[in-house]
Motif scaffolding. Sequence first.
Motif, mmCIF file in Angstrom:
data_model
loop_
_atom_site.group_PDB
_atom_site.id
_atom_site.type_symbol
_atom_site.label_atom_id
_atom_site.label_comp_id
_atom_site.label_asym_id
_atom_site.label_seq_id
_atom_site.Cartn_x
_atom_site.Cartn_y
_atom_site.Cartn_z
ATOM 1 N N ARG A 148 0.988 -1.323 -0.109
ATOM 2 C CA ARG A 148 0.018 0.008 -0.123
ATOM 3 C C ARG A 148 0.917 1.229 0.018
ATOM 4 O O ARG A 148 1.636 1.403 0.859
ATOM 5 N N ASN B 201 -1.773 5.758 1.768
ATOM 6 C CA ASN B 201 -3.398 5.506 2.629
ATOM 7 C C ASN B 201 -3.740 7.029 3.223
ATOM 8 O O ASN B 201 -3.491 7.392 4.295
ATOM 9 N N GLY C 92 -6.833 8.017 3.844
ATOM 10 C CA GLY C 92 -8.179 8.202 4.366
ATOM 11 C C GLY C 92 -9.225 8.442 3.793
ATOM 12 O O GLY C 92 -9.257 8.312 2.644
ATOM 13 N N LEU C 93 -10.490 8.921 4.229
ATOM 14 C CA LEU C 93 -11.629 9.089 3.434
ATOM 15 C C LEU C 93 -11.764 10.269 2.786
ATOM 16 O O LEU C 93 -11.330 11.202 3.331
ATOM 17 N N ASP D 231 -12.053 5.701 0.022
ATOM 18 C CA ASP D 231 -11.007 5.507 0.867
ATOM 19 C C ASP D 231 -9.932 5.762 -0.263
ATOM 20 O O ASP D 231 -9.508 5.201 -1.153
ATOM 21 N N SER E 124 -6.796 5.540 -1.260
ATOM 22 C CA SER E 124 -5.604 4.769 -1.046
ATOM 23 C C SER E 124 -5.117 4.298 -2.448
ATOM 24 O O SER E 124 -5.831 3.898 -3.313
ATOM 25 N N THR F 136 -11.736 6.046 -7.262
ATOM 26 C CA THR F 136 -10.574 4.970 -7.181
ATOM 27 C C THR F 136 -9.673 5.726 -8.432
ATOM 28 O O THR F 136 -10.416 6.361 -9.202
#
Length: 443
Positions: free
Chosen positions: A71, A74, A76-77, A87, A89, A209
């Motif tokens: 990953r 990252n 977060g929201l 999310d 990410s 995404t």
Amino acid sequence: MNFLDLIWLIPLFPAAGFVINGLLGKRMSKTAVGVIGCGVVLISFVFSAGAVYQLLQLDAEHRSHTVTLYRWINGGLAHTRSGGVADFSVDWSFLLDPLSSVMILVVTGIGFLIHVYSTGYMHEEDGFYRFFAYLNLFMFSMLTLVLGSNYLMMFVGWEGVGLCSYLLIGYYFLKKSAGDAAKKAFVVNRVGDWGFSIGIMLIFVSFGTLEFTRVGEAVREGVMAGRYHVSDPIFIAIALSLFVGAAGKSAQIPLYVWLPDAMEGPTPVSALIHAATMVTAGVYMVARSNFIYQMAPQAMTVVAVIGAVTAFFAASIALVQNDIKRVLAYSTVSQLGYMFLALGVGAFAAGIFHLMTHAFFKALLFLGSGSVINAMHHEQDMRKMGALKKKIPVTFWTMFIGTLTIAGTPFLAGFFSKDEILWKAFSSNQGHVVLWLIGAAVL
């Protein structure tokens, strides 16, 4: 050996070559530098060929393989345009499918041949180790660009090839024209990169995404559910933003001005940039984003028109050039226009097919021009050339075949890819007889 699970090594080998030659090359012999620089790219080609072979053993509907290393981001929201929460990410992961298969074979295959050519062409130059370190970094960046499974990894490779183009075009940094050309390429590409970055941000806020496969699925599911429709403004905005990036990297009007000046770099650099790597990145990116463009026919029309106009405009400029490398440079701009014409009329496969065939014959022509320039004691004015057939017969015949191919001579590679583009420009729903006429005139 399971090459499919080892595709992450394909860009890693050139990165290792960059580190070794960059840190230790000054204390090594030129032979050792050349062996390392060429060897790492050859290993990448072997791994690429093995992975593509294994991919072809799978059923057609399952020819997609993703390898996730870790990953990467990252965040977060975050709120999406539709009012949902996603999310943010991003994985550092690699995707091998039919499209990236073509690209890695072209990049590593032709890239290896250019590396081998460079060992002889650049042998007497100062900074030999530095040149090969830059070439290997270029290969790492381009392979990251085409193998990355998401838009952010593509952007990392995108910026990497931009940096390497600056370093390689300005390789003769004591020469003012080379430094100016390098800065010009860097600045013009920043304009395109701005558009690309806007497109990436719009993709995330719209679909939640940045993964290619997930964005494609989100578009299909949204269409099935009635949330998205053809010609929705968001698709047009994303497609045009991405195309700004593609126009900068792949030298389309009005951002084509940097590419002819890129001739200030060594000839192998011209072959690498024009044939197998940087300038094809924009074509690859639009083809990879085909699910966006098919939802924005207005944007596809813009792509087709810009491609057709660029193809004609650049070809007309090439007719009045005297420098052998500048003729080939404007020819590259013209052929890239042909590829965008194909993408704009919905012939995505034909555009990538022409990308592949062009990579071979344009690399051949550039490397042949380097042989001619060496034979002429670094003279590049074609008005001072002639009667070279007996002096360099191998160069004569190879360049003759390459010239026939780029001209679309029947039964040679260029004929098949150009003919397919012309047919689609005439017959597809996005095509038009005017686009066909322009394409036929350029041919």
